[in-house]
Design an enzyme around this catalytic site. Structure first.
Site, PDB file in Angstrom:
ATOM      1  N   LYS A  61      -4.449  -0.220  15.944  1.00 28.91           N
ATOM      2  CA  LYS A  61      -5.161   0.550  14.924  1.00 28.91           C
ATOM      3  C   LYS A  61      -6.256   1.424  15.537  1.00 28.91           C
ATOM      4  O   LYS A  61      -6.522   2.529  15.051  1.00 28.91           O
ATOM      5  CB  LYS A  61      -5.733  -0.382  13.861  1.00 28.91           C
ATOM      6  CG  LYS A  61      -4.650  -1.035  13.000  1.00 28.91           C
ATOM      7  CD  LYS A  61      -3.782   0.011  12.304  1.00 28.91           C
ATOM      8  CE  LYS A  61      -2.767  -0.621  11.350  1.00 28.91           C
ATOM      9  NZ  LYS A  61      -1.951   0.391  10.626  1.00 28.91           N
TER      10      LYS A  61
ATOM     11  N   THR B  58      -2.357  -7.656  -1.091  1.00 29.45           N
ATOM     12  CA  THR B  58      -0.930  -7.345  -1.080  1.00 29.45           C
ATOM     13  C   THR B  58      -0.179  -8.657  -0.895  1.00 29.45           C
ATOM     14  O   THR B  58      -0.770  -9.735  -0.825  1.00 29.45           O
ATOM     15  CB  THR B  58      -0.566  -6.392   0.072  1.00 29.45           C
ATOM     16  OG1 THR B  58      -0.792  -7.062   1.321  1.00 29.45           O
ATOM     17  CG2 THR B  58      -1.407  -5.123   0.022  1.00 29.45           C
TER      18      THR B  58
ATOM     19  N   ILE C  31       0.828  -1.207   0.000  1.00 29.31           N
ATOM     20  CA  ILE C  31       0.000   0.000   0.000  1.00 29.31           C
ATOM     21  C   ILE C  31       0.862   1.257   0.000  1.00 29.31           C
ATOM     22  O   ILE C  31       0.565   2.226  -0.701  1.00 29.31           O
ATOM     23  CB  ILE C  31      -0.956  -0.007   1.218  1.00 29.31           C
ATOM     24  CG1 ILE C  31      -1.993  -1.127   1.072  1.00 29.31           C
ATOM     25  CG2 ILE C  31      -1.647   1.345   1.367  1.00 29.31           C
ATOM     26  CD1 ILE C  31      -2.873  -1.313   2.290  1.00 29.31           C
TER      27      ILE C  31
ATOM     28  N   TRP D  65     -21.924  -4.389   8.094  1.00 34.71           N
ATOM     29  CA  TRP D  65     -22.798  -5.479   8.520  1.00 34.71           C
ATOM     30  C   TRP D  65     -23.479  -5.117   9.835  1.00 34.71           C
ATOM     31  O   TRP D  65     -22.860  -4.550  10.717  1.00 34.71           O
ATOM     32  CB  TRP D  65     -22.004  -6.770   8.707  1.00 34.71           C
ATOM     33  CG  TRP D  65     -21.504  -7.411   7.445  1.00 34.71           C
ATOM     34  CD1 TRP D  65     -20.204  -7.626   7.106  1.00 34.71           C
ATOM     35  CD2 TRP D  65     -22.286  -7.954   6.369  1.00 34.71           C
ATOM     36  NE1 TRP D  65     -20.124  -8.265   5.888  1.00 34.71           N
ATOM     37  CE2 TRP D  65     -21.387  -8.474   5.408  1.00 34.71           C
ATOM     38  CE3 TRP D  65     -23.658  -8.039   6.126  1.00 34.71           C
ATOM     39  CZ2 TRP D  65     -21.813  -9.082   4.223  1.00 34.71           C
ATOM     40  CZ3 TRP D  65     -24.086  -8.634   4.934  1.00 34.71           C
ATOM     41  CH2 TRP D  65     -23.168  -9.141   4.006  1.00 34.71           C
TER      42      TRP D  65
ATOM     43  N   ASP E  42      11.668   3.326   4.687  1.00 33.76           N
ATOM     44  CA  ASP E  42      11.302   1.998   5.164  1.00 33.76           C
ATOM     45  C   ASP E  42      12.503   1.443   5.908  1.00 33.76           C
ATOM     46  O   ASP E  42      13.589   2.047   5.903  1.00 33.76           O
ATOM     47  CB  ASP E  42      10.916   1.090   3.992  1.00 33.76           C
ATOM     48  CG  ASP E  42       9.864   0.052   4.370  1.00 33.76           C
ATOM     49  OD1 ASP E  42      10.077  -0.653   5.375  1.00 33.76           O
ATOM     50  OD2 ASP E  42       8.851  -0.063   3.670  1.00 33.76           O
TER      51      ASP E  42
ATOM     52  N   TYR F 104      -2.858  -5.985  17.057  1.00 29.36           N
ATOM     53  CA  TYR F 104      -3.177  -5.259  15.825  1.00 29.36           C
ATOM     54  C   TYR F 104      -4.442  -4.424  16.011  1.00 29.36           C
ATOM     55  O   TYR F 104      -4.486  -3.242  15.648  1.00 29.36           O
ATOM     56  CB  TYR F 104      -3.351  -6.235  14.666  1.00 29.36           C
ATOM     57  CG  TYR F 104      -3.456  -5.537  13.324  1.00 29.36           C
ATOM     58  CD1 TYR F 104      -2.305  -5.080  12.680  1.00 29.36           C
ATOM     59  CD2 TYR F 104      -4.692  -5.309  12.718  1.00 29.36           C
ATOM     60  CE1 TYR F 104      -2.386  -4.421  11.472  1.00 29.36           C
ATOM     61  CE2 TYR F 104      -4.781  -4.650  11.502  1.00 29.36           C
ATOM     62  CZ  TYR F 104      -3.624  -4.216  10.887  1.00 29.36           C
ATOM     63  OH  TYR F 104      -3.714  -3.545   9.692  1.00 29.36           O
TER      64      TYR F 104
END
Length: 248
Positions: A163, A194, A26, A248, A45, A159
């Protein structure tokens, strides 16, 4: 009839951009898109060789530097190496470790939090403060739909927590710097095709209303919108780009 100034709102000519975690995936697609919009670029990076290769792929005058966003000194060194603070900062660097809560080791927890959350904080603190002092700037953070919901299959506690933290940092810095001419927004991608999802779990596709994984350019296009004057009255927003997953 198209307004004559419409496309100018999306133009980034004359602006500089820094994209973290941009050697692949991304981040690299975001770099390509910002470049097509006219921005001058610096990619960063952990893997310098891969970053240099990515920069050459994006354009002949694109810069490449190594940075470990989880290390505040590395972020300060990056700022010193760049010199002038960029007009646009894209906080894309991120990692993931899946597993049940009981299987999450101390090292796994710290690794994910340090890159995904600490890294965004360190970069915002360093570059955002300089933008605020200058009186202009634009930051786009890459969050995740995992910052809103617990996904199926289970994506791991670190994770999800990291986030959700990115989303709140986005809102916090947006409010802090709104009157200083700095905008801070975020994009919350769903499951994107990815290298990390080369063999996607069928459940992920099944649970996405549009019935497919997203494409990297579909995230990059939204980032470019937020980085441009087309979104000039937006700050503190977290835009879901998830194929309807969180509906949903």
């Amino acid at each position: 009839m198209m307004h004559p100034d419409l496309m100018k709102c999306f133009d980034l000519t004359g602006r500089s951009a820094l994209v973290t975690g941009s050697a692949r995936g991304i981040g690299l697609e975001i770099a390509r898109t910002l470049r097509m919009a006219g921005a001058s670029l610096m990619l960063t990076d952990l893997d310098l060789d891969a970053t240099r290769k990515a920069a050459a792929d994006v354009g002949p005058d694109v810069g490449a530097l190594r940075c470990d966003v989880s290390d505040p000194q590395s972020v300060r060194d990056l700022a010193a190496a760049i010199g002038a603070c960029p007009d646009i900062l894209i906080n894309n660097a991120g990692v993931g470790r899946e597993g049940q809560t009981r299987d999450t080791s101390d090292d796994d927890w710290r690794f994910v939090i340090s890159v995904n959350l600490d890294g965004v904080f360190y970069c915002c603190r360093t570059f955002g403060a300089a933008m605020a002092e200058r009186g202009s700037g634009n930051i786009v953070n890459i969050g995740s739909m995992c910052g809103f919901i617990v996904t199926k299959p289970w994506g791991g506690p670190a994770y999800h927590a990291s986030k959700a933290g990115v989303h709140m940092l986005t809102k916090t810095f947006a409010c802090k710097w709104a009157k200083s001419g700095v905008r801070v927004n975020a994009v919350a991608p769903g499951y994107i095709a990815t290298n990390m999802t080369s063999n996607p779990n069928p459940t992920r596709v099944e649970l996405t209303p549009v019935g497919r994984l997203g494409r990297t350019e579909e995230i990059a296009n939204v980032v470019q919108f937020l980085a441009s004057d087309a979104s000039s009255y937006m700050t503190g927003a977290v835009l879901s780009v998830d194929g309807g997953y969180t509906s949903w």
